[in-house]
Write a protein that holds these residues in place. Structure first.
Motif, short mmCIF file in Angstrom:
data_model
loop_
_atom_site.label_atom_id
_atom_site.label_comp_id
_atom_site.label_asym_id
_atom_site.label_seq_id
_atom_site.Cartn_x
_atom_site.Cartn_y
_atom_site.Cartn_z
N PRO A 39 66.88 -13.77 8.30
CA PRO A 39 66.48 -12.87 7.20
C PRO A 39 65.98 -11.50 7.66
N ILE A 89 68.90 -8.66 0.35
CA ILE A 89 67.91 -9.71 0.09
C ILE A 89 67.64 -9.78 -1.40
N HIS A 132 61.52 -13.30 3.44
CA HIS A 132 62.06 -12.21 4.25
C HIS A 132 61.28 -12.01 5.55
#
Lengths: 287, 290, 75
Positions: B109, B117, B164
């Motif tokens: 990520p 994202i 994230h």
């Protein structure tokens, strides 16, 4: 025997946690891939994770689209141009900051750190005014300004990439022994020879990491590209956002574009993974 | 040390670029911020109005609300990331088969474009075909709709940020933890300290510089987050519940072409982050006394 | 270079420690100017929000100039 059971349990615990974490990490990305492989009709069935037939049209529609091609080209040109420029300039700057006793050196570092961490939103209006009002020459049709040009974006991304590169390279160039330079200077080498023959080869791995990470940061940037370009210099990230604002979003094609945007990032993860921590903490933490 | 003139010469190109695109704009908005200047108002001229823009700013409910949302978002996201990241790093400290595989996947990520994202999480949470609302409805009979529920939308952006950025905390903590010397811990174990005492009185003080650095980097990142949230909640909706200061400038102030007011707001946002950045700088540098 | 094992400091922050100081940390000239500008802006914003109805903003300017002077000279 008791100790053994505890050990097995603790290993089992570690595995369970990490398998869950891995699934949580991968599943959202995989879900997007699933969406990108489905036609519009299939989307509204109950969600399931199996791709029964790969619907390639999402990808082909996007790839053969002229606008998308130009966005992609812009992204490649801007990121590459910016990464090369940033790495070259940062090498010179960091050599100076590492080897010369310059007055006010730490103030330079503070200013650059601020520029790296400042919110891009704060830059929107100032840079918009700068690009359209200050750096504008000529009138009417002969008017030329930095707004909506690739050069403009390349310069713009220096605001956050150049400080990043300087901070990252500082640790690397500090790690090269000063004695090597001194010996070369005694032998009559000039500064440019020292940088080319000694620093460049020894710092090459660090420079490669800087180049790659700057490239990714420039590639991923959205906000500034969205406000400081209009049509000619739009990048792929702004293209991705455009899919949503248009009424009746085509989710399949949007997912396909998003997949195409994240391919370079995944390649980077594969290659530069070991240096990622140092890169993201400005060289403060290393593994 | 060699001749400093050469040093300044080598530094010059970078400094010129950073000055032109990084500092000149702010000198310019510092000037514009004291004027009333709106390209689409009756008079398009700049008229001096002193600190009126700032006076308006400190009473502007939208601006203050956006700052409050940003601070809340940053707080919840960063605290969760630090706790989860520290925990995961502890689990990675030991060697076990497959460790590097888990670590590599965990890194994914970090390098994905923020806007992508946002797209990923939008596809997950969109009412209609997103799996999260579907499953919550199916299994728990719970209605999850980030399109009209402010609390759930806020929760969604916090969870997205945790997804994230936790890898960053994990990897940094792991690097810090593996660099720690083992002797103090072993000595404490011999003296009969339990694992909580070891963590509290030995590991944590040793880790303090790393934790502080990570904390400040994450705070600064949290304050500047725009792309993901803008994409996920379509510009800070529902209402203003997820409209951070960045989105407020991008979606509301910037399109209004009220340049004087916008300049004042940009400058104030920058001011807030510079203050935060000072702490990051202090934690990143070694003090040398003269 | 650094006494901490868990972190590297790529940059040094040069400070003066041979002077009496009011601030809790060692600083150099740039730091003190920076801190006083930050405090100056904070005082002005606070004044605009809460106190301007009672007292003119120029009072805030005078107060912050005095505070800034003290920090720069004695900080």
């Amino acid at each position: 025997m008791k100790i053994n059971t505890r050990k097995v349990l603790s290993y089992a615990f570690t595995y369970v946690v990490w398998i869950i974490v891995t699934i949580v990490t991968i599943l959202p990305v995989y879900w997007m891939f699933v969406i990108s492989a489905r036609s519009r009709v299939e989307l509204f069935n109950a969600p399931n994770l199996i791709i029964s037939s790969f619907y390639t049209q999402n990808y082909t529609n996007v790839i053969y689209d002229r606008t998308f091609q130009s966005y992609m080209m812009n992204s490649v040109i801007v990121s590459t141009g910016n990464a090369v420029l940033v790495t070259a300039l940062a090498l010179l700057a960091t050599y100076a900051l590492s080897r010369y006793d310059l007055v006010g050196k730490d103030n330079i570092f503070f200013t650059t750190l601020t520029q790296r961490m400042a919110p891009p939103a704060a830059f929107l209006l100032p840079l918009f005014l700068l690009y359209t009002q200050v750096f504008a020459f000529g009138e009417g049709r002969a008017r030329w300004d930095l707004y909506d040009t690739q050069i403009g974006l390349i310069l713009l991304y220096c605001v956050f990439n150049l400080p990043f590169a300087i901070w990252l390279l500082k640790g690397i160039i500090d790690g090269i022994p000063v004695e090597l330079d001194e010996a070369a200077y005694v032998d009559g080498a000039t500064t440019s020879m020292v940088i080319r023959r000694i620093i460049l080869p020894l710092a090459a791995p660090g420079l490669a990491v800087t180049l790659i990470l700057s490239w990714v940061f420039a590639w991923n940037e959205y906000l500034l590209a969205a406000t400081l370009t209009n049509f000619n210099a739009r990048t792929i990230t702004t293209g991705l956002a455009e899919f949503v604002t248009v009424t009746g979003t085509n989710w399949g094609e949007m997912a396909a574009v998003a997949m195409l945007t994240l391919v370079p990032s995944l390649i980077v993860v594969a290659f530069a993974q070991r240096y990622l921590v140092a890169g993201l903490t400005f060289g403060a933490v290393k593994n | 040390m060699r001749r400093t003139r050469t040093g300044w010469l080598l530094l010059a190109p970078s400094m010129i670029i950073l000055f032109v695109v990084g500092i000149v704009p702010f000198i310019y908005v510092l000037y514009v911020g004291f004027f009333d200047w709106n390209l689409f108002s009756a008079s398009r001229e700049m008229t001096f109005n002193g600190v009126n823009n700032y006076r308006q700013l400190v009473f502007d409910p939208l601006f203050l609300d956006a700052i409050w949302v940003t601070i809340r978002f940053t707080f919840f996201a960063v605290v969760s990331q630090l706790i989860i990241g520290f925990f995961l790093a502890q689990l990675l400290l030991r060697d076990f088969p497959g460790k590097s595989f888990f670590r590599t996947i965990h890194t994914v990520p970090l390098m994905i474009a923020p806007i992508a994202i946002g797209a990923i999480w939008r596809l997950l949470t969109i009412p209609g075909f997103g799996p999260i609302p579907y499953l919550l409805d199916r299994w728990f009979d719970f209605e999850f709709n980030i399109g009209n529920n402010a609390t759930q939308a806020f929760l969604a952006i916090v969870i997205m940020d945790i997804w994230h950025w936790t890898p960053f905390v994990t990897l940094t903590m792991l690097a810090g933890l593996s660099a720690l010397p083992a002797e103090p811990r072993e000595a404490a174990q011999v003296d009969g300290a339990n694992s909580w005492q070891i963590f509290r009185f030995i590991t944590l003080p040793q880790m303090q510089p790393v934790v502080l650095t990570v904390l400040f980097i994450r705070i600064m990142d949290g304050l500047r987050t725009v792309d993901e949230i803008n994409m996920l909640t379509n510009g800070g909706g529902p209402g203003t519940s997820t409209r951070t200061i960045g989105i407020h400038i991008f979606r509301v102030v910037f399109p209004q072409t009220d340049y004087g007011y916008g300049s004042a707001m940009s400058l104030l946002t920058l001011y807030l982050t510079i203050v935060a950045c000072w702490f990051l700088f202090v934690s990143l540098t070694a003090v040398r006394k003269r | 270079m650094s006494d901490q094992d868990s972190i590297h400091h790529p940059v040094e922050h040069e400070v003066e420690d041979d002077r009496p100081h009011l601030l809790p940390i060692y600083t150099n000239m740039f730091d003190r100017v920076f801190i006083s500008v930050v405090i100056m802006v904070a005082i002005h914003l606070f004044w605009l929000r809460f106190l301007e109805v009672y007292l003119s903003l120029y009072v805030a300017t005078i107060i912050s100039l005095v505070v800034g002077y003290i920090i720069i000279r004695r900080g």
